[in-house]
Design a protein around this motif. Structure first.
Motif: not given
Length: 279
Positions: A163-175
């Motif tokens: 679902l979440y691949r690539g860079s800064d995935c904790p940030i994108w997930t929380l955003a």
């Protein structure tokens, strides 16, 4: 997902050789080195000390082409102002300080390079005759590198793949407010970024009273501790689940400042209304 048990080394890997691949001598890489030394294993490090300026310019041009000028401006702003949201005192590996890294650096074979795929870097890897490459904060690896070890390369990805691949995935997930998909994935390296066979995947729960920087540090450390568990399972001959990833989800670029700010605000709102987990 297709799931099956995988036991590559039914009798363990008593004399396994490992090479940790990283950039900027990241503490998370030396955390793995420390763990392998404690297990009495042979370990070496391939470290990229930084991208040449021409490569940085090429990357920024590609990001501008793919995401627009506004994104690039936000990305550069994030490099300046990120510490407002992730205070530098919140570190995932307080025990891996500069002195500790220097001590281990003098103990194990290390090759420093500005290009992980250049001739000398690849020759160093081959000379180590590794059983596994362990990726700890490196850019996307090409096939000529990750196919060198006898049994392949493994990566710790701080996101729930696919679902979440690539860079800064904790940030994108929380955003995105997707609090149930904060976590990490340990997977085999393949031609698809963060898309190889999954060996371990865990969610990381939000903790009331913990600030944003502390949460980011805890997520990072949890992923590295999970990586160490997988390494131990390989060394000790335990069965690991082999999970083939579905071709779904999204690949995310480095988070610009606006996304970091949104992740910060949504995180604070979430933990304010979340009850502590039962113990």
């Amino acid at each position: 997902m297709n799931v099956q048990g995988v036991n590559v080394h039914p009798e363990g890997l008593p004399s396994g050789r490992f090479v940790v691949v990283t950039t900027g001598n990241l503490p998370e890489a030396w955390f793995l080195v420390s763990h392998l030394l404690e297990r009495g294993r042979e370990v070496a490090v391939l470290n990229a000390y930084g991208r040449p300026l021409r490569n940085q310019v090429t990357v920024l041009r590609r990001l501008r082409r793919d995401h627009g000028l506004g994104y690039v401006v936000g990305l550069l702003a994030a490099r300046i102002f990120r510490s407002r949201y992730q205070a530098p005192e919140h570190v995932p590996f307080p025990e891996i300080d500069a002195e500790t890294i220097a001590r281990m650096h003098a103990t194990v074979p290390v090759h420093e390079t500005d290009d992980l795929h250049d001739r000398r870097a690849l020759a160093f890897l081959r000379s180590m005759e590794p059983d596994y490459i362990l990726v700890a904060g490196a850019p996307v690896l090409r096939r000529e590198l990750y196919t060198i070890p006898r049994f392949g390369a493994l990566n710790r990805h701080p996101g729930i793949s696919p679902l979440y691949r690539g860079s800064d995935c904790p940030i994108w997930t929380l955003a995105a407010g997707d609090f149930d998909h904060v976590g990490y994935t340990i997977h085999r390296v393949s031609s698809r970024v963060d898309g190889g066979e999954v060996l371990l995947q865990r969610r990381v729960q939000l903790v009331p009273g913990e600030d944003f920087g502390q949460a980011m540090a805890r997520i990072t450390r949890a992923g590295s501790e999970g990586f160490a568990e997988v390494i131990d399972a390989i060394i000790d001959g335990h069965v690991l689940p082999g999970i083939e990833q579905e071709k779904i989800g999204q690949h995310y670029p480095p988070a610009p400042l606006g996304v970091i700010r949104r992740a910060h605000d949504r995180y604070l709102d979430a933990v304010k209304h979340r009850r502590p987990a039962a113990t």
